[in-house]
Design an enzyme around this catalytic site. Structure first.
Site, PDB file in Angstrom:
ATOM      1  N   LYS A 121       0.976  -1.241   0.013  1.00  0.00           N
ATOM      2  CA  LYS A 121       0.263   0.104  -0.258  1.00  0.00           C
ATOM      3  C   LYS A 121       0.630   1.449  -0.087  1.00  0.00           C
ATOM      4  O   LYS A 121       0.311   2.254  -0.588  1.00  0.00           O
ATOM      5  CB  LYS A 121      -0.938  -0.114   1.179  1.00  0.00           C
ATOM      6  CG  LYS A 121      -2.177  -0.951   1.413  1.00  0.00           C
ATOM      7  CD  LYS A 121      -3.428  -0.025   2.249  1.00  0.00           C
ATOM      8  CE  LYS A 121      -4.314  -1.475   2.286  1.00  0.00           C
ATOM      9  NZ  LYS A 121      -5.099  -1.201   2.974  1.00  0.00           N
ATOM     10  N   LYS A 204      -4.781  -9.942  -6.940  1.00  0.00           N
ATOM     11  CA  LYS A 204      -6.153 -10.069  -6.438  1.00  0.00           C
ATOM     12  C   LYS A 204      -7.260  -9.302  -6.815  1.00  0.00           C
ATOM     13  O   LYS A 204      -7.379  -8.544  -6.809  1.00  0.00           O
ATOM     14  CB  LYS A 204      -5.748 -10.406  -4.877  1.00  0.00           C
ATOM     15  CG  LYS A 204      -6.574 -10.185  -4.135  1.00  0.00           C
ATOM     16  CD  LYS A 204      -6.444  -9.067  -2.587  1.00  0.00           C
ATOM     17  CE  LYS A 204      -6.093  -8.289  -1.684  1.00  0.00           C
ATOM     18  NZ  LYS A 204      -6.471  -7.621  -0.747  1.00  0.00           N
ATOM     19  N   LYS A 207     -10.936  -4.032  -4.913  1.00  0.00           N
ATOM     20  CA  LYS A 207     -11.871  -2.424  -4.455  1.00  0.00           C
ATOM     21  C   LYS A 207     -10.931  -1.503  -5.773  1.00  0.00           C
ATOM     22  O   LYS A 207     -11.644  -0.294  -6.187  1.00  0.00           O
ATOM     23  CB  LYS A 207     -12.062  -2.393  -3.586  1.00  0.00           C
ATOM     24  CG  LYS A 207     -12.208  -2.266  -2.558  1.00  0.00           C
ATOM     25  CD  LYS A 207     -12.531  -2.235  -1.855  1.00  0.00           C
ATOM     26  CE  LYS A 207     -12.664  -2.514   0.143  1.00  0.00           C
ATOM     27  NZ  LYS A 207     -13.722  -3.442   0.548  1.00  0.00           N
TER      28      LYS A 207
HETATM   29  P1  AMP Z   1     -10.840  -5.359   2.479  1.00  0.00           P
HETATM   30  O1  AMP Z   1     -11.964  -5.065   1.386  1.00  0.00           O
HETATM   31  O2  AMP Z   1      -9.720  -5.664   2.026  1.00  0.00           O
HETATM   32  O3  AMP Z   1     -11.323  -4.815   4.105  1.00  0.00           O
HETATM   33  O4  AMP Z   1     -11.118  -6.634   3.013  1.00  0.00           O
HETATM   34  C1  AMP Z   1     -12.364  -7.602   3.524  1.00  0.00           C
HETATM   35  C2  AMP Z   1     -12.350  -8.849   3.637  1.00  0.00           C
HETATM   36  O5  AMP Z   1     -12.406  -9.527   2.623  1.00  0.00           O
HETATM   37  C3  AMP Z   1     -11.055  -9.654   3.925  1.00  0.00           C
HETATM   38  O6  AMP Z   1     -11.500 -10.546   4.988  1.00  0.00           O
HETATM   39  C4  AMP Z   1     -10.327 -10.532   3.103  1.00  0.00           C
HETATM   40  O7  AMP Z   1      -9.343 -10.974   3.323  1.00  0.00           O
HETATM   41  C5  AMP Z   1     -11.737 -10.657   1.928  1.00  0.00           C
HETATM   42  N1  AMP Z   1     -11.364 -10.079   0.186  1.00  0.00           N
HETATM   43  C6  AMP Z   1     -10.440  -9.120  -0.037  1.00  0.00           C
HETATM   44  N2  AMP Z   1     -10.301 -10.003  -1.472  1.00  0.00           N
HETATM   45  C7  AMP Z   1     -10.176 -10.162  -1.502  1.00  0.00           C
HETATM   46  C8  AMP Z   1     -10.085 -11.356  -2.485  1.00  0.00           C
HETATM   47  N3  AMP Z   1      -9.808 -11.059  -3.776  1.00  0.00           N
HETATM   48  N4  AMP Z   1     -10.241 -12.763  -2.447  1.00  0.00           N
HETATM   49  C9  AMP Z   1     -11.430 -13.262  -1.027  1.00  0.00           C
HETATM   50  N5  AMP Z   1     -10.902 -12.649   0.197  1.00  0.00           N
HETATM   51  C10 AMP Z   1     -10.666 -11.223  -0.066  1.00  0.00           C
END
Ligand code: AMP
Ligand code: TRP
Length: 345
Positions: A121, A204, A207
């Site tokens: 990041k 991955k 967003k």
């Molecule tokens: P975040 O959007 O980074 O706050 O992630 C929120 C949750 O979604 C966390 O448990 C992440 O591990 C999961 N997550 C985010 N992106 C992915 C992805 N591409 N595949 C699987 N899990 C994800």
């Protein structure tokens, strides 16, 4: 302490998602869908919209409020029931920030410097990153430990942060000669713990990817979902008959995993059905399945967002319940650390 049997902590699930931008299919399959399933396992479930984590990079205040409410709607639309789970936004429960400070004094600089999410990041601009972005994993450890949570369902990308949480709990217990914080278990399960970008099977789905084509958003309509899967990058071979045949085919593996997770079957079962067929057949089937599973969620999110006062009320009730668990844990932590608490006594 060394002779005493290790304390057994009752099982409690905690997880969190940042309200920064919209939700993706990765969030849904890696996190939200599993949060809803966990409610049926007879264990207390605590789910948090981590707004204090979101502001580790600057957020427009109006957009942050909107994203927090929309995330709450996403949780509820995905099946998280605020009556059965505790659902709230982090900043309404001061224990998180206070325990994070104590953990800032437990975690070591070297531990945090190893965190790959910070490196990703902050990139080449680490000197300009906020101190909060660097200390982010300590706040995450505090989120979990303020509830003495034992199990944390997350996607693969959060594994390193959970290892840090374990290290912090162990060091705190050791430094103060107590058996107070549990050592958490990461719960990284299912076919979709790492949903990949539709444009590049080695990255991955996120967003924050500049290309909207790389991801399915939970707010995408049926046409957008179908179009994105149709255009998803793949190779020209038919699907293999077995999972081993997906080796070296990152894009094909990703689409098979997504299908499996959406349909609640294994990747092997998907290949038993589609092995030998080309993407010309598989992609439309995947798009239909995704539309069937996701459009009711986005419709429900839209409906819930028409009454933001109700969303705020639900979060307020959740925060009261969360506070009732976290504050006694904080009280004991202050006592262990030697912080005097005489106000109002
Ligand atoms: P975040 O959007 O980074 O706050 O992630 C929120 C949750 O979604 C966390 O448990 C992440 O591990 C999961 N997550 C985010 N992106 C992915 C992805 N591409 N595949 C699987 N899990 C994800
Ligand atoms: N860091 C997590 C992410 O980016 C979000 C998060 C914050 C979290 N606190 C948490 C996840 C506690 C699980 C438990 O996805």
């Amino acid at each position: 302490m060394s002779d005493a049997p290790a304390k057994v902590f009752p099982k409690r699930i905690f997880s969190g998602i940042q309200p920064s931008g919209g939700l993706t299919l990765g969030n849904y399959l890696g996190a939200l869908k599993r949060f809803a399933v966990a409610q049926d396992e007879g264990i207390e479930t605590v789910y948090c919209l981590v707004d204090l984590h979101a502001i580790t990079v600057w957020q427009d205040p109006g957009k942050l409020r909107h994203a927090t409410r929309e995330l709450a709607a996403g949780f509820i639309a995905s099946g998280v029931d605020p009556a059965r789970s505790i659902l709230f936004n982090q900043s309404q429960v001061p224990a998180h920030a206070e325990l994070a400070w104590i953990f800032n004094c437990v975690a070591r600089m070297g531990w945090l410097r190893r965190m790959t999410q910070f490196k990703d990041k902050a990139g080449k601009h680490a000197e300009e990153a906020s101190v909060g972005l660097f200390a982010y994993p300590n706040l995450m450890a505090a989120d979990i430990m303020a509830y003495h949570a034992t199990h944390v369902p997350v996607g693969e990308d959060q594994k390193q942060h959970l290892e840090l949480t374990r290290d912090i709990a162990i060091k705190f217990n050791h430094d103060y000669g107590v058996d107070f914080f549990p050592v958490v278990e990461p719960v990284i399960e299912g076919a979709a713990t790492r949903v990949m970008s539709l444009r590049d099977g080695t990255k991955k789905m996120s967003k924050s990817d500049p290309s909207d084509q790389s991801r399915i958003n939970l707010t995408d309509d049926a046409d957008a979902i179908a179009q994105k899967f149709r255009k998803a990058r793949t190779d020209s071979e038919p699907l293999p008959e077995t999972v081993d045949g997906l080796d070296g085919r990152a894009e094909a593996r990703n689409l098979v995993n997504i299908y499996a997770a959406l349909a609640d079957v294994t990747p092997a079962q998907v290949l038993a059905q589609f092995g030998g067929q080309g993407f010309g057949t598989f992609k439309p089937a995947l798009a239909d399945l995704a539309v069937a599973k996701l459009t009711p969620i986005s419709a429900e999110m839209k409906r819930l967002m028409q009454d933001v006062a109700e969303i705020d009320r639900v979060l307020g009730v959740g925060a009261e319940r969360a506070h009732a668990i976290a504050e006694p844990v904080l009280d004991q932590t202050r006592e262990i650390v030697g912080l005097i608490r005489s106000r109002g006594r």
